[in-house]
Design an enzyme around this catalytic site. Structure first.
Site, mmCIF file in Angstrom:
data_model
loop_
_atom_site.group_PDB
_atom_site.id
_atom_site.type_symbol
_atom_site.label_atom_id
_atom_site.label_comp_id
_atom_site.label_asym_id
_atom_site.label_seq_id
_atom_site.Cartn_x
_atom_site.Cartn_y
_atom_site.Cartn_z
ATOM 1 N N GLU A 1 0.826 -1.221 0.000
ATOM 2 C CA GLU A 1 0.000 0.000 0.000
ATOM 3 C C GLU A 1 0.854 1.262 0.000
ATOM 4 O OE1 GLU A 1 -2.113 -0.553 3.656
ATOM 5 O OE2 GLU A 1 -3.680 -1.709 2.709
ATOM 6 N N PRO A 2 1.669 1.454 -1.027
ATOM 7 C CA PRO A 2 2.516 2.650 -1.020
ATOM 8 C C PRO A 2 1.725 3.917 -1.314
ATOM 9 C CG PRO A 2 2.730 1.506 -3.110
ATOM 10 C CD PRO A 2 1.794 0.669 -2.264
ATOM 11 N N CYS B 1 -1.206 33.233 10.332
ATOM 12 C CA CYS B 1 -0.996 33.927 11.611
ATOM 13 C C CYS B 1 -0.583 32.967 12.721
ATOM 14 C CB CYS B 1 -2.257 34.668 11.997
ATOM 15 S SG CYS B 1 -2.741 35.849 10.747
HETATM 16 C C1 PLP Z 1 -2.786 1.561 6.451
HETATM 17 C C2 PLP Z 1 -1.893 2.416 5.646
HETATM 18 N N1 PLP Z 1 -1.478 1.977 4.458
HETATM 19 C C3 PLP Z 1 -0.679 2.725 3.676
HETATM 20 C C4 PLP Z 1 -0.252 3.974 4.084
HETATM 21 C C5 PLP Z 1 0.623 4.751 3.166
HETATM 22 O O1 PLP Z 1 1.823 5.067 3.729
HETATM 23 P P1 PLP Z 1 2.960 5.785 2.881
HETATM 24 O O2 PLP Z 1 2.348 6.984 2.248
HETATM 25 O O3 PLP Z 1 3.964 6.155 3.886
HETATM 26 O O4 PLP Z 1 3.467 4.808 1.881
HETATM 27 C C6 PLP Z 1 -0.647 4.465 5.335
HETATM 28 C C7 PLP Z 1 -0.177 5.774 5.788
HETATM 29 O O5 PLP Z 1 -0.064 6.092 6.918
HETATM 30 C C8 PLP Z 1 -1.494 3.673 6.138
HETATM 31 O O6 PLP Z 1 -1.916 4.095 7.316
#
Ligand code: PLP
Length: 430
Positions: free
Chosen positions: A289-290, A360
């Protein structure tokens, strides 16, 4: 034309230096700023596509069904999501809004992985209505609430259970998520128990883990990937699917590591495959899940200098027309940046300046000390590595409308988010 020197390394892949200044996507940033005004988010399509392709290709070495789900929290602008969908990514969504964005961008329900540590009934109903492929459970309450809704609609929902394995990563404590005491997920023992005793209407498919974000040393993520199949085997719980989350970091400053998300994904797939072979268990479908590592370095924010002054302690403030309304990372976790002047990116420095935002708050400082050439009012400042967690965190503090965004590539710039007008700021007030 000069290719970019190492000082410009956090800038997007297509960055070049010419007599017209910094070029991205084949267009001078000065021209883009002139056409679309500032503050402005600029995204390099080439950078986004290249990283998406490398991750999608790496994860496809896993068993059929393995996939890369882009984390919409990092960037959810529809035009960018369409690019990622075209490149074969799936979507990690954490709210009704993110589900709507994914569907509007062309993702189908089976491509959605639904997250959230406090999912509301509305979030869960949106997941069900979308026919989401997977819902990741954050606790037993979450499971029971989802099960009730599924039973009511006669649906069986595939789920993963999120566990916090107590593995620390080297990142800011505000973006670490997999440690003991994290608000996300369950202890491994509780997670396993939930998988064994899921309420009717839910079908347990496996485990999810996400250790944190902006992680430059991926060793703990690889360790977690190695540990999870063994843990599932020892607990006798299903592991048809293993979601190892996102979190790989990017370089914000020249000289910082900038790990390749494709290589990282390939390592994770290899480790999971190897450990499953050692344990003589089937290799699960692998999900990654990038977010940041796909879009982070693709983004540059442009600002115009509106004021310059030297103050009592002798320091020079350069004030720009944006700040914490478009960049919350500085205030939230001390984000650091290495901006340049868009017209003169490699001119020698004439001294250190502090770049102030327009809001601000004394903490609204974009960069507290950076060497720049002589700065004048009207100069355009380009801040690199602002593709992730910037536009999605934009806000209207002080009633400044949120910035516009453009996607650049092949010498074209396309407006993908309109600048928010002052009238739009009052649309919700009754
Ligand atoms: C469950 C989950 N998956 C994927 C991500 C994506 O992380 P990143 O943007 O650091 O790859 C996050 C981000 O916090 C997350 O909470």
């Amino acid at each position: 034309m000069t290719m970019r020197p190492s000082a410009l390394l956090p800038f997007p892949d297509s960055t070049e230096v010419t007599t017209a200044g910094l070029i991205i996507g084949g267009l001078p940033l000065m021209q883009i700023a002139d056409q679309f005004q500032t503050p402005l988010y600029v995204y390099d399509e080439l950078s986004i596509r290249a990283r998406a392709q490398s991750v999608v290709s790496a994860v496809s070495a896993g068993p059929e069904g393995s996939r890369a789900a882009f984390a919409l929290k990092s960037l959810s602008t529809l035009a960018v999501l369409r690019v990622l969908q075209q490149e074969g990514m799936c979507a990690d969504c954490a709210s009704v809004g993110e589900i709507a964005a994914a569907l509007r961008a062309g993702f189908v329900g089976s491509q959605l992985v639904i997250h959230g540590n406090a999912k509301s009934e509305a979030d869960l109903l949106a997941a069900i209505a979308a026919d989401a492929g997977l819902v990741v459970l954050d606790g037993r309450d979450d499971a029971e609430r989802l099960a009730t809704l599924c039973q009511r609609s006669g649906r069986t929902q595939d789920v993963l259970v999120r566990i916090a394995p107590g593995i620390d990563v080297d990142t800011h404590r505000h973006i670490a998520t997999g440690h003991h005491g994290s608000k996300f997920g369950m202890t491994p023992a509780e997670g396993a128990e939930l998988l064994r005793t899921l309420p009717g209407g839910l079908r347990g498919r496996g485990l999810h883990v996400h250790l944190g974000s902006q992680v430059l040393d991926a060793t703990p993520m690889v360790d977690a990937a190695r540990w999870l199949p063994r843990f599932a085997k020892s607990e006798g719980i299903p592991l048809d699917v293993l979601d190892v989350g996102g979190g790989l970091g990017i370089a914000y400053l020249p000289g910082q590591d900038n790990p390749d998300p494709g290589v990282h994904t390939a390592n994770l797939v290899a480790v999971i495959t190897q450990v499953c072979e050692e344990e003589e268990i089937p290799v699960p479908q692998i999900i990654v899940e990038p977010g940041r590592s796909i879009v982070g370095t693709a983004g540059v924010t442009l600002y115009t200098v509106v004021g310059i002054k030297t103050v009592g302690d002798g320091s020079t403030w350069v004030a720009v027309d944006g700040g914490m309304g478009d960049n919350l990372r500085v205030g939230l976790y001390g984000g650091t940046y290495a901006p340049v002047l868009a017209a003169r990116p490699i001119d020698p420095s004439t001294g250190s300046v502090r770049i102030a935002g327009r809001h601000c708050e004394s903490t609204d400082v974009l960069v507290d000390g950076i060497e720049l050439p002589e700065v004048s009012i009207g100069d355009v400042i380009a801040v690199p590595a602002t593709g992730a967690y910037h536009q999605t965190m934009a806000n209207t503090y002080n009633l400044f409308g949120r910035p516009a965004a453009v996607l650049v590539g092949n010498g074209d710039a396309t407006l993908i988010t309109r600048r928010e007008t002052t009238d739009e700021l009052f649309l919700r007030d009754v």
